[in-house]
Design a protein around this motif. Structure first.
Motif, PDB file in Angstrom:
ATOM      1  N   UNK A   1      -4.443 -69.120 -14.934  1.00 49.56           N
ATOM      2  CA  UNK A   1      -5.892 -68.933 -15.027  1.00 49.56           C
ATOM      3  C   UNK A   1      -6.297 -67.559 -14.499  1.00 49.56           C
ATOM      4  N   UNK A   2      -5.671 -67.128 -13.410  1.00 50.60           N
ATOM      5  CA  UNK A   2      -5.967 -65.796 -12.879  1.00 50.60           C
ATOM      6  C   UNK A   2      -5.610 -64.730 -13.911  1.00 50.60           C
ATOM      7  N   UNK A   3      -4.454 -64.880 -14.529  1.00 49.45           N
ATOM      8  CA  UNK A   3      -4.036 -63.912 -15.544  1.00 49.45           C
ATOM      9  C   UNK A   3      -5.000 -63.914 -16.730  1.00 49.45           C
ATOM     10  N   UNK A   4      -5.330 -65.110 -17.193  1.00 45.72           N
ATOM     11  CA  UNK A   4      -6.227 -65.227 -18.351  1.00 45.72           C
ATOM     12  C   UNK A   4      -7.592 -64.626 -18.047  1.00 45.72           C
ATOM     13  N   UNK A   5      -8.158 -64.951 -16.891  1.00 42.26           N
ATOM     14  CA  UNK A   5      -9.489 -64.463 -16.553  1.00 42.26           C
ATOM     15  C   UNK A   5      -9.493 -62.968 -16.249  1.00 42.26           C
ATOM     16  N   UNK A   6      -8.374 -62.458 -15.731  1.00 41.79           N
ATOM     17  CA  UNK A   6      -8.273 -61.013 -15.520  1.00 41.79           C
ATOM     18  C   UNK A   6      -8.214 -60.291 -16.863  1.00 41.79           C
ATOM     19  N   UNK A   7      -7.499 -60.866 -17.816  1.00 46.16           N
ATOM     20  CA  UNK A   7      -7.458 -60.271 -19.163  1.00 46.16           C
ATOM     21  C   UNK A   7      -8.851 -60.267 -19.788  1.00 46.16           C
ATOM     22  N   UNK A   8      -9.587 -61.351 -19.602  1.00 53.01           N
ATOM     23  CA  UNK A   8     -10.961 -61.412 -20.118  1.00 53.01           C
ATOM     24  C   UNK A   8     -11.841 -60.356 -19.442  1.00 53.01           C
ATOM     25  N   UNK A   9     -11.649 -60.211 -18.143  1.00 54.75           N
ATOM     26  CA  UNK A   9     -12.403 -59.198 -17.400  1.00 54.75           C
ATOM     27  C   UNK A   9     -12.106 -57.805 -17.938  1.00 54.75           C
ATOM     28  N   UNK A  10     -10.824 -57.532 -18.206  1.00 53.63           N
ATOM     29  CA  UNK A  10     -10.426 -56.230 -18.752  1.00 53.63           C
ATOM     30  C   UNK A  10     -11.075 -55.995 -20.113  1.00 53.63           C
ATOM     31  N   UNK A  11     -11.165 -57.047 -20.907  1.00 52.91           N
ATOM     32  CA  UNK A  11     -11.810 -56.921 -22.218  1.00 52.91           C
ATOM     33  C   UNK A  11     -13.280 -56.565 -22.055  1.00 52.91           C
ATOM     34  N   UNK A  12     -13.956 -57.195 -21.107  1.00 48.74           N
ATOM     35  CA  UNK A  12     -15.376 -56.881 -20.867  1.00 48.74           C
ATOM     36  C   UNK A  12     -15.535 -55.449 -20.372  1.00 48.74           C
ATOM     37  N   UNK A  13     -14.611 -55.007 -19.512  1.00 51.79           N
ATOM     38  CA  UNK A  13     -14.668 -53.619 -19.050  1.00 51.79           C
ATOM     39  C   UNK A  13     -14.569 -52.667 -20.242  1.00 51.79           C
ATOM     40  N   UNK A  14     -13.634 -52.963 -21.148  1.00 48.73           N
ATOM     41  CA  UNK A  14     -13.478 -52.121 -22.323  1.00 48.73           C
ATOM     42  C   UNK A  14     -14.736 -52.089 -23.169  1.00 48.73           C
ATOM     43  N   UNK A  15     -15.378 -53.245 -23.338  1.00 46.75           N
ATOM     44  CA  UNK A  15     -16.618 -53.314 -24.111  1.00 46.75           C
ATOM     45  C   UNK A  15     -17.706 -52.468 -23.468  1.00 46.75           C
ATOM     46  N   UNK A  16     -17.816 -52.552 -22.147  1.00 46.30           N
ATOM     47  CA  UNK A  16     -18.838 -51.786 -21.423  1.00 46.30           C
ATOM     48  C   UNK A  16     -18.608 -50.291 -21.610  1.00 46.30           C
ATOM     49  N   UNK A  17     -17.406 -49.827 -21.349  1.00 51.56           N
ATOM     50  CA  UNK A  17     -17.154 -48.388 -21.354  1.00 51.56           C
ATOM     51  C   UNK A  17     -17.129 -47.803 -22.760  1.00 51.56           C
ATOM     52  N   UNK A  18     -16.740 -48.583 -23.750  1.00 50.57           N
ATOM     53  CA  UNK A  18     -16.707 -48.049 -25.118  1.00 50.57           C
ATOM     54  C   UNK A  18     -18.096 -47.735 -25.654  1.00 50.57           C
ATOM     55  N   UNK A  19     -19.125 -48.304 -25.030  1.00 50.65           N
ATOM     56  CA  UNK A  19     -20.488 -48.000 -25.455  1.00 50.65           C
ATOM     57  C   UNK A  19     -20.903 -46.578 -25.072  1.00 50.65           C
ATOM     58  N   UNK A  20     -20.179 -45.989 -24.130  1.00 52.90           N
ATOM     59  CA  UNK A  20     -20.499 -44.648 -23.638  1.00 52.90           C
ATOM     60  C   UNK A  20     -19.771 -43.603 -24.482  1.00 52.90           C
ATOM     61  N   UNK A  21     -20.518 -42.893 -25.303  1.00 51.62           N
ATOM     62  CA  UNK A  21     -19.920 -41.915 -26.219  1.00 51.62           C
ATOM     63  C   UNK A  21     -19.505 -40.629 -25.518  1.00 51.62           C
TER      64      UNK A  21
END
Length: 300
Positions: A258-278
């Protein structure tokens, strides 16, 4: 030369700390950490704070400088970080900031949005509903009241969820309506460097990091904090799952997964946040640091 803040962003376990130290050594400057959980001295293993050798390799600020018992907000961090930067820029016009907490990065680089004061009883009621009805109930409430915010924040973060809901309920307006107003200009230039990796490779790095944390004593660290698990600082991946384990809801093996899965999800959200910044200059995490330095120096 005008003061310049080089900010390194990207998902967890991507190598931001290593790059920040190499850049700080090259430019002879300090490092501001804006990882919203590395502030807390009781959470060293689960937040992957820089080790002793890394801390000795370059001057760091805002690493384990607070306690989980402190009420430390992103607004306070913004003020503290800007004050520290003013002092550091007097010694060197180039400074480094590093972290994966997008809101904290934006607070320093852009400034925070203004939100009106809300009656404390609203938050108390929401916390009670979280305890009695669970996070999914609050997620559905936010979806009904403010779909824009529902689609843009980390809705599995109880603190962020309750913050958005209390604004909606307390003002009758959406949380999103208070966002993106004009901010006070910063007195420094900003260069943003992002690190990226193939998704499967990044997920593998995350999985291996979690195994290392477990081997280094994360379970014991979380056990010492269990009595205080309601604290906001502990609403964090790696600790939440272990508190479930201690309550008998998960096996040890499931907890780690669960820690691994939720950390992967967190990383995905981080990527979504930062990719919005051109304005972020993206590099593969294996990129030669000299190439990154050359790119940075063309931006001065």
């Amino acid at each position: 030369m005008k003061n310049t803040l080089i900010t390194i962003v990207g998902a967890t376990a991507i190598g931001k700390t290593t790059l920040s130290i190499k850049l700080a050594q090259h430019f002879g400057c300090d490092i501001i950490s804006c990882d919203s959980r590395q502030f807390y001295k009781e959470m060293s293993i689960g937040t992957a704070v820089p080790d002793a050798d890394e801390l000795a390799a370059a001057p760091h600020h805002f690493i384990q400088n607070r306690s989980v018992f402190d009420d430390y907000s992103v607004g306070q961090f913004e003020k503290d970080a800007l004050s520290t930067l003013d002092e550091l820029f007097e010694k060197n016009p180039i400074q480094i900031m590093v972290g994966g907490s997008g809101l904290y990065v934006d607070a320093v680089l852009k400034g925070l949005d203004y939100f009106p004061e809300i009656d404390a009883s609203i938050r108390e009621k929401l916390n009670l509903e979280l305890e009695e009805r669970g996070i999914k109930y609050l997620q559905e409430e936010l979806k009904k009241l403010d779909i824009e915010t529902y689609n843009s924040i980390a809705i599995d973060n109880p603190h962020r969820l309750i913050r958005a809901l209390e604004i909606c309920i307390g003002t009758g307006n959406t949380y999103a309506s208070y966002k993106n107003k004009p901010k006070t200009p910063r007195n420094f230039n900003s260069i943003k460097i992002g690190l990226t990796a193939d998704r499967e490779l990044m997920y593998d790095r995350i999985n291996r990091r979690v195994d290392i944390m477990i081997n280094n004593g994360l379970i014991e660290e979380a056990k010492e904090l269990e009595a205080h698990k309601v604290l906001n600082a502990l609403q964090t991946v790696g600790y939440r799952e272990l508190f479930e384990y201690f309550d008998g809801n998960f096996t040890k093996e499931l907890t780690i997964e669960e820690i691994k899965k939720n950390t992967r999800r967190f990383a995905k959200r981080q990527g979504t946040w930062f990719r919005k910044d051109k304005n972020i200059l993206w590099f593969d995490f294996k990129e030669d640091v000299q190439n990154i330095i050359k790119t940075i120096e063309t931006k001065f």
